[in-house]
Design a protein around this motif. Structure first.
Motif, PDB file in Angstrom:
ATOM      1  N   GLU A   1       2.817  -9.879  -3.267  1.00 34.48           N
ATOM      2  CA  GLU A   1       4.254 -10.151  -3.253  1.00 34.48           C
ATOM      3  C   GLU A   1       4.928  -9.543  -4.481  1.00 34.48           C
ATOM      4  O   GLU A   1       5.983  -8.912  -4.382  1.00 34.48           O
ATOM      5  N   ALA A   2       4.303  -9.731  -5.625  1.00 39.41           N
ATOM      6  CA  ALA A   2       4.859  -9.191  -6.875  1.00 39.41           C
ATOM      7  C   ALA A   2       4.874  -7.661  -6.835  1.00 39.41           C
ATOM      8  O   ALA A   2       5.843  -7.036  -7.288  1.00 39.41           O
TER       9      ALA A   2
ATOM     10  N   LEU B   1       8.205  -5.413  -7.179  1.00 40.54           N
ATOM     11  CA  LEU B   1       8.333  -4.428  -8.259  1.00 40.54           C
ATOM     12  C   LEU B   1       8.468  -3.006  -7.722  1.00 40.54           C
ATOM     13  O   LEU B   1       9.089  -2.164  -8.379  1.00 40.54           O
ATOM     14  N   GLU B   2       7.908  -2.726  -6.557  1.00 36.38           N
ATOM     15  CA  GLU B   2       8.108  -1.409  -5.950  1.00 36.38           C
ATOM     16  C   GLU B   2       9.586  -1.214  -5.659  1.00 36.38           C
ATOM     17  O   GLU B   2      10.156  -0.155  -5.925  1.00 36.38           O
ATOM     18  N   GLY B   3      10.235  -2.238  -5.134  1.00 37.83           N
ATOM     19  CA  GLY B   3      11.673  -2.167  -4.873  1.00 37.83           C
ATOM     20  C   GLY B   3      12.475  -2.047  -6.156  1.00 37.83           C
ATOM     21  O   GLY B   3      13.447  -1.281  -6.232  1.00 37.83           O
TER      22      GLY B   3
ATOM     23  N   MET C   1       8.216 -13.339 -14.053  1.00 33.84           N
ATOM     24  CA  MET C   1       7.725 -13.844 -12.758  1.00 33.84           C
ATOM     25  C   MET C   1       6.467 -14.698 -12.935  1.00 33.84           C
ATOM     26  O   MET C   1       5.828 -15.069 -11.961  1.00 33.84           O
ATOM     27  N   ASN C   2       6.102 -14.968 -14.198  1.00 37.00           N
ATOM     28  CA  ASN C   2       4.922 -15.774 -14.547  1.00 37.00           C
ATOM     29  C   ASN C   2       3.602 -15.183 -14.058  1.00 37.00           C
ATOM     30  O   ASN C   2       2.700 -15.918 -13.646  1.00 37.00           O
TER      31      ASN C   2
ATOM     32  N   ASP D   1      -1.512  -5.868 -15.421  1.00 45.38           N
ATOM     33  CA  ASP D   1      -2.228  -4.590 -15.559  1.00 45.38           C
ATOM     34  C   ASP D   1      -2.468  -3.948 -14.196  1.00 45.38           C
ATOM     35  O   ASP D   1      -2.290  -2.744 -14.016  1.00 45.38           O
ATOM     36  N   LEU D   2      -2.884  -4.759 -13.237  1.00 48.30           N
ATOM     37  CA  LEU D   2      -3.173  -4.272 -11.887  1.00 48.30           C
ATOM     38  C   LEU D   2      -1.903  -3.705 -11.231  1.00 48.30           C
ATOM     39  O   LEU D   2      -1.921  -2.604 -10.668  1.00 48.30           O
ATOM     40  N   ILE D   3      -0.807  -4.438 -11.321  1.00 51.37           N
ATOM     41  CA  ILE D   3       0.451  -4.012 -10.690  1.00 51.37           C
ATOM     42  C   ILE D   3       1.014  -2.769 -11.370  1.00 51.37           C
ATOM     43  O   ILE D   3       1.430  -1.823 -10.693  1.00 51.37           O
ATOM     44  N   VAL D   4       1.014  -2.741 -12.701  1.00 49.37           N
ATOM     45  CA  VAL D   4       1.521  -1.571 -13.430  1.00 49.37           C
ATOM     46  C   VAL D   4       0.681  -0.339 -13.084  1.00 49.37           C
ATOM     47  O   VAL D   4       1.226   0.742 -12.842  1.00 49.37           O
ATOM     48  N   GLY D   5      -0.630  -0.507 -13.010  1.00 47.71           N
ATOM     49  CA  GLY D   5      -1.523   0.598 -12.619  1.00 47.71           C
ATOM     50  C   GLY D   5      -1.170   1.124 -11.236  1.00 47.71           C
ATOM     51  O   GLY D   5      -1.108   2.343 -11.010  1.00 47.71           O
ATOM     52  N   HIS D   6      -0.930   0.210 -10.303  1.00 45.77           N
ATOM     53  CA  HIS D   6      -0.555   0.596  -8.936  1.00 45.77           C
ATOM     54  C   HIS D   6       0.775   1.353  -8.938  1.00 45.77           C
ATOM     55  O   HIS D   6       0.910   2.393  -8.269  1.00 45.77           O
TER      56      HIS D   6
END
Length: 160
Positions: free
Chosen positions: A12-13, A17-19, A38-39, A46-51
């Motif tokens: 979901e996060a 963040l893609e949007g 977003m807690n 790290d995972l989301i920023v990498g993606h």
């Protein structure tokens, strides 16, 4: 009334963040602070920023270049202010250097001259010293180089 903060799954996060990044270019610092708000836990961040980097939603060079172009063309900021704002956003020196290449030297001088003349016309002060100071303060605040500013101030507001 107690307000309960939303909690997000990594998927979901990531979508959110893609949007966020697709809407306009963002720097890493903005994205990380959004994820913290977003807690999200550090591992998820790290995972989301990498993606986002891998999928080209997040690109610091692209951000720096568009930031410099936009602030110069729209807000008429000088190189010093743009550079300081990029440093505040923790952009690397290399990317700041690339961003500064986006500003054409001829356009830079043309923009500086027209901005100085426009501002001087708006200043209603009669005292020459105060008039000079107001013009200089305005141009310096906007990040124009001090040598250029003082030269222009004395050219536009000469001693009588």
């Amino acid at each position: 009334m107690i307000q309960i903060k939303n909690s997000y799954t990594v998927d979901e996060a990531t979508k959110k963040l893609e949007g966020y990044c697709a809407y306009q270019d963002r720097c890493h610092k903005e994205v990380i602070s959004k994820l913290r708000a977003m807690n999200m836990i550090p591992e998820a961040i790290d995972l989301i920023v990498g993606h986002l980097i891998k999928e080209n939603f997040l690109n610091e060079e692209r951000f720096a270049r568009s930031f410099a172009r936009g602030k110069f063309n729209i807000k008429k900021w000088g190189r010093i202010r743009i550079e300081n704002e990029l440093k505040y956003r923790e952009i690397s020196k290399y990317n700041i250097k690339l961003a500064m290449e986006e500003i054409d030297s001829k356009e830079y001088l043309k923009s500086f001259n027209s901005l100085a003349k426009k501002r001087l016309a708006e200043i209603r002060e009669k005292d020459l010293q105060k008039r000079r100071k107001k013009l200089a303060d305005y141009l310096l605040y906007r990040g124009w180089e001090s040598g250029m500013v003082y030269e222009k101030v004395y050219e536009l507001v000469p001693n009588k």
